[in-house]
Write a protein that holds these residues in place. Structure first.
Motif, PDB file in Angstrom:
ATOM      1  N   SER A   1       5.025   3.267  -1.595  1.00  0.00           N
ATOM      2  CA  SER A   1       5.832   2.102  -1.213  1.00  0.00           C
ATOM      3  C   SER A   1       5.146   1.381  -0.061  1.00  0.00           C
ATOM      4  CB  SER A   1       7.223   2.541  -0.770  1.00  0.00           C
ATOM      5  OG  SER A   1       7.144   3.219   0.468  1.00  0.00           O
ATOM      6  N   ARG A   2       5.516   0.135   0.125  1.00  0.00           N
ATOM      7  CA  ARG A   2       4.965  -0.633   1.237  1.00  0.00           C
ATOM      8  C   ARG A   2       5.267   0.071   2.556  1.00  0.00           C
ATOM      9  NH1 ARG A   2       6.630  -5.647   3.371  1.00  0.00           N
ATOM     10  NH2 ARG A   2       8.707  -4.805   3.201  1.00  0.00           N
ATOM     11  N   LYS A   3       6.512   0.623   2.660  1.00  0.00           N
ATOM     12  CA  LYS A   3       6.921   1.270   3.913  1.00  0.00           C
ATOM     13  C   LYS A   3       6.024   2.480   4.216  1.00  0.00           C
ATOM     14  CE  LYS A   3      11.164   2.723   6.269  1.00  0.00           C
ATOM     15  NZ  LYS A   3      11.517   4.153   6.125  1.00  0.00           N
ATOM     16  N   THR A   4       5.733   3.285   3.191  1.00  0.00           N
ATOM     17  CA  THR A   4       4.885   4.465   3.381  1.00  0.00           C
ATOM     18  C   THR A   4       3.481   4.056   3.832  1.00  0.00           C
ATOM     19  OG1 THR A   4       6.141   5.574   1.666  1.00  0.00           O
ATOM     20  CG2 THR A   4       4.013   6.551   2.237  1.00  0.00           C
ATOM     21  N   VAL A   5       2.939   3.042   3.193  1.00  0.00           N
ATOM     22  CA  VAL A   5       1.592   2.580   3.546  1.00  0.00           C
ATOM     23  C   VAL A   5       1.590   2.001   4.962  1.00  0.00           C
ATOM     24  CG1 VAL A   5      -0.268   0.972   2.938  1.00  0.00           C
ATOM     25  CG2 VAL A   5       0.972   2.196   1.128  1.00  0.00           C
ATOM     26  N   PHE A   6       2.602   1.223   5.271  1.00  0.00           N
ATOM     27  CA  PHE A   6       2.724   0.620   6.605  1.00  0.00           C
ATOM     28  C   PHE A   6       2.801   1.715   7.666  1.00  0.00           C
ATOM     29  CE2 PHE A   6       4.947  -1.145  10.220  1.00  0.00           C
ATOM     30  CZ  PHE A   6       4.504  -2.452  10.317  1.00  0.00           C
ATOM     31  N   GLU A   7       3.663   2.704   7.416  1.00  0.00           N
ATOM     32  CA  GLU A   7       3.836   3.783   8.393  1.00  0.00           C
ATOM     33  C   GLU A   7       2.558   4.610   8.526  1.00  0.00           C
ATOM     34  OE1 GLU A   7       8.690   4.387   8.139  1.00  0.00           O
ATOM     35  OE2 GLU A   7       7.409   5.634   6.871  1.00  0.00           O
ATOM     36  N   GLY A   8       1.851   4.805   7.410  1.00  0.00           N
ATOM     37  CA  GLY A   8       0.595   5.553   7.439  1.00  0.00           C
ATOM     38  C   GLY A   8      -0.462   4.843   8.274  1.00  0.00           C
ATOM     39  N   LEU A   9      -0.521   3.531   8.150  1.00  0.00           N
ATOM     40  CA  LEU A   9      -1.482   2.752   8.941  1.00  0.00           C
ATOM     41  C   LEU A   9      -1.111   2.796  10.420  1.00  0.00           C
ATOM     42  CD1 LEU A   9      -1.829  -0.226   6.460  1.00  0.00           C
ATOM     43  CD2 LEU A   9      -3.722   1.217   7.209  1.00  0.00           C
ATOM     44  N   ARG A  10       0.153   2.618  10.712  1.00  0.00           N
ATOM     45  CA  ARG A  10       0.603   2.669  12.120  1.00  0.00           C
ATOM     46  C   ARG A  10       0.334   4.055  12.716  1.00  0.00           C
ATOM     47  NH1 ARG A  10       4.756  -0.998  14.193  1.00  0.00           N
ATOM     48  NH2 ARG A  10       3.868  -3.050  13.843  1.00  0.00           N
ATOM     49  N   ALA A  11       0.579   5.116  11.926  1.00  0.00           N
ATOM     50  CA  ALA A  11       0.360   6.482  12.420  1.00  0.00           C
ATOM     51  C   ALA A  11      -1.117   6.707  12.737  1.00  0.00           C
ATOM     52  CB  ALA A  11       0.849   7.494  11.391  1.00  0.00           C
ATOM     53  N   ALA A  12      -1.999   5.996  12.028  1.00  0.00           N
ATOM     54  CA  ALA A  12      -3.444   6.115  12.277  1.00  0.00           C
ATOM     55  C   ALA A  12      -3.897   5.156  13.387  1.00  0.00           C
ATOM     56  CB  ALA A  12      -4.196   5.831  10.976  1.00  0.00           C
ATOM     57  N   GLY A  13      -2.940   4.528  14.052  1.00  0.00           N
ATOM     58  CA  GLY A  13      -3.281   3.650  15.183  1.00  0.00           C
ATOM     59  C   GLY A  13      -3.732   2.266  14.766  1.00  0.00           C
ATOM     60  N   ILE A  14      -3.380   1.871  13.553  1.00  0.00           N
ATOM     61  CA  ILE A  14      -3.782   0.546  13.067  1.00  0.00           C
ATOM     62  C   ILE A  14      -2.574  -0.391  13.121  1.00  0.00           C
ATOM     63  CG2 ILE A  14      -4.614  -0.738  11.059  1.00  0.00           C
ATOM     64  CD1 ILE A  14      -6.291   1.795  10.414  1.00  0.00           C
ATOM     65  N   GLY A  15      -2.697  -1.413  13.938  1.00  0.00           N
ATOM     66  CA  GLY A  15      -1.556  -2.299  14.242  1.00  0.00           C
ATOM     67  C   GLY A  15      -1.297  -3.304  13.142  1.00  0.00           C
ATOM     68  N   VAL A  16      -0.541  -2.871  12.151  1.00  0.00           N
ATOM     69  CA  VAL A  16      -0.195  -3.787  11.059  1.00  0.00           C
ATOM     70  C   VAL A  16       1.149  -4.453  11.361  1.00  0.00           C
ATOM     71  CG1 VAL A  16      -1.561  -2.872   9.166  1.00  0.00           C
ATOM     72  CG2 VAL A  16       0.557  -1.722   9.808  1.00  0.00           C
ATOM     73  N   GLN A  17       1.423  -5.545  10.666  1.00  0.00           N
ATOM     74  CA  GLN A  17       2.687  -6.271  10.797  1.00  0.00           C
ATOM     75  C   GLN A  17       3.118  -6.721   9.407  1.00  0.00           C
ATOM     76  OE1 GLN A  17       4.463  -6.712  13.474  1.00  0.00           O
ATOM     77  NE2 GLN A  17       3.074  -6.444  15.214  1.00  0.00           N
ATOM     78  N   VAL A  18       4.318  -7.288   9.317  1.00  0.00           N
ATOM     79  CA  VAL A  18       4.772  -7.879   8.055  1.00  0.00           C
ATOM     80  C   VAL A  18       5.179  -9.322   8.322  1.00  0.00           C
ATOM     81  CG1 VAL A  18       6.602  -7.857   6.312  1.00  0.00           C
ATOM     82  CG2 VAL A  18       5.458  -5.721   6.944  1.00  0.00           C
ATOM     83  N   HIS A  19       4.594 -10.244   7.562  1.00  0.00           N
ATOM     84  CA  HIS A  19       4.927 -11.663   7.675  1.00  0.00           C
ATOM     85  C   HIS A  19       5.294 -12.184   6.294  1.00  0.00           C
ATOM     86  CE1 HIS A  19       2.063 -10.907  10.995  1.00  0.00           C
ATOM     87  NE2 HIS A  19       2.880 -11.675  11.674  1.00  0.00           N
ATOM     88  N   TYR A  20       6.485 -12.567   6.001  1.00  0.00           N
ATOM     89  CA  TYR A  20       7.650 -12.596   6.862  1.00  0.00           C
ATOM     90  C   TYR A  20       8.853 -12.061   6.115  1.00  0.00           C
ATOM     91  CZ  TYR A  20       5.346 -15.730  10.192  1.00  0.00           C
ATOM     92  OH  TYR A  20       4.498 -16.268  11.117  1.00  0.00           O
TER      93      TYR A  20
END
Ligand code: PLP
Length: 390
Positions: free
Chosen positions: A315-334
């Motif tokens: 899911s988008r949420k899993t991928v987003f959380e995985g990137l954030r956990a690896a220290g990669i500052g992702v965002q969602v627009h919009y």
């Protein structure tokens, strides 16, 4: 692999920028001096326009742009639901009724077929909008010639929200120079040119420019020639309309001038980074950002979408959380504006604009800023790859 955290955006501040701001601090004027008119003149020249009016942020710019276009209680203003809240809120400040238009999934911008159909329907019942606010999402110019044709056919004003698009061009022409009646730019710290907070309205129309200058500063005039009554003396000023204090400081204007000189270099850097992302992400189950023939994006955002293959296993949420956990500052627009509680209370519902909602469910904005390195980009790709396999 480094665990250093990578922001999604970072301002690019040079020694020249710092020197420009420091010089203002040592000068006599922190506000209402000569940096502001110089920044406005240089920004206008860069955009091949006669008038640019600087304000404290782009939200203020959108507000006075709506007022200058005559938006008020009972006016109808349409914007694209895939945008930041300010694109709609500006019309609400004026008491107008806001409505939205869905996106074209291929461009992620206001859908021309949806807009045309909505205009035809509105014309039949006599409820055409006074103003439409298209957004150059991610920095990619909208199809402005087509939007101009629709504006002329149906008699509405075009207010361009070019907050993402400072430095973008369409067939070599800068944003704001043609097509739109008024164009608004944002200089917030995450945007492609920054004054920390700041905004600009550009126009070809001298009457509009005067109106915007007065709205920015309490509706005041100081020149005897502009006054309705004979001035009492050299101290005189006259308020002729209700305006605001939406001024930009000298510190911000000096930073803006210095940043504007560096904009072509920063822009080239963003383009090179976007091209490398295109290459290193090409084999992943993602839809990469669109380009348009003849258009140079400002590359404010590099937003990818998970395709159906990816969404079948994660899911988008899993991928987003995985990137954030690896220290990669992702965002969602919009988050589509019409799904916000404030707009739902005005009668909008999830499901009203399905293309924008589908885009929202898939999208992640990856880090993109001039100081980003090749190694940073490979780190993003290497972190994404396993996450997309679920
Ligand atoms: C950033 C942004 C704004 C608001 O800009 P501020 O300068 O923060 O007020 C408006 N519209 C869009 C599309 C934006 O991204």
């Amino acid at each position: 692999m480094t665990s250093r955290s990578l922001p999604y955006s970072r301002q690019d501040i040079s020694e020249a920028d710092i020197a420009a701001v420091t010089a203002v601090l040592r000068s006599d004027f922190l506000t209402q001096g000569q940096e502001l008119p110089a920044f406005e003149a240089e920004f206008a020249a860069f955009h091949r326009l006669p008038h640019a009016i600087a304000v404290g942020n782009a939200t203020q710019a959108l507000h006075i742009a709506c007022l200058a276009l005559g938006v008020g209680p009972g006016s109808r203003v349409w914007t694209c639901t895939n945008s930041f809240l300010a694109s709609a809120n500006c019309a609400r400040y004026c008491g107008a009724d806001v409505d939205f238009v869905d996106i074209d999934p291929a461009t992620r911008q206001i859908s021309l077929p949806a807009l045309s159909a909505k205009l035809e329907a509105a014309q039949r019942i006599g409820l055409l909008p006074q103003v439409v606010i298209p957004v150059d999402f991610a920095g990619l110019p909208c199809d402005w010639p087509a939007l101009r044709t629709l504006a002329d056919r149906h008699g509405f004003k075009l207010l361009q929200d070019a907050s993402h698009a400072t430095g973008a061009t369409l067939h070599g022409t800068p944003m704001g120079a043609n097509w739109a009646d008024l164009s608004v730019f944002s200089f917030h710290a995450v945007k492609v040119l920054t004054t920390a907070e700041g905004g600009m309205v550009t126009t070809r129309d001298a009457v509009m420019a005067t109106r915007l200058q007065r709205l920015r500063s309490h509706g005041m005039v100081r020149e005897a020639a502009d006054m309705l009554a004979a001035p009492d003396g050299p101290w005189s000023y006259e308020q002729q309309m209700l305006g605001y204090n939406y001024r930009m400081t000298e510190l911000q204007a000096a930073l803006g001038r210095s940043q504007l000189r560096r904009l072509p270099d920063m822009q080239a850097r963003r383009e090179a980074l976007a091209c490398r992302y295109d290459r290193i992400l090409a084999n992943l189950p993602l839809r990469l950002p669109p380009r348009r023939e003849g258009a140079q994006s400002a590359w404010h955002l590099y937003a990818v979408e998970l395709d159906d293959t990816a969404l079948a296993v994660t899911s988008r949420k899993t991928v987003f959380e995985g990137l954030r956990a690896a220290g990669i500052g992702v965002q969602v627009h919009y988050i589509p504006i019409h799904t916000q509680p404030y707009y739902r209370a005005l009668g909008f519902n999830p499901g009203d604009f399905p293309a924008a909602e589908d885009y929202y469910a898939r999208t992640i904005s990856l880090p993109l800023f001039p100081a980003m390195t090749e190694a940073d980009q490979h780190r993003v790709a290497d972190t994404l790859r396993p996450l997309l396999r679920g």
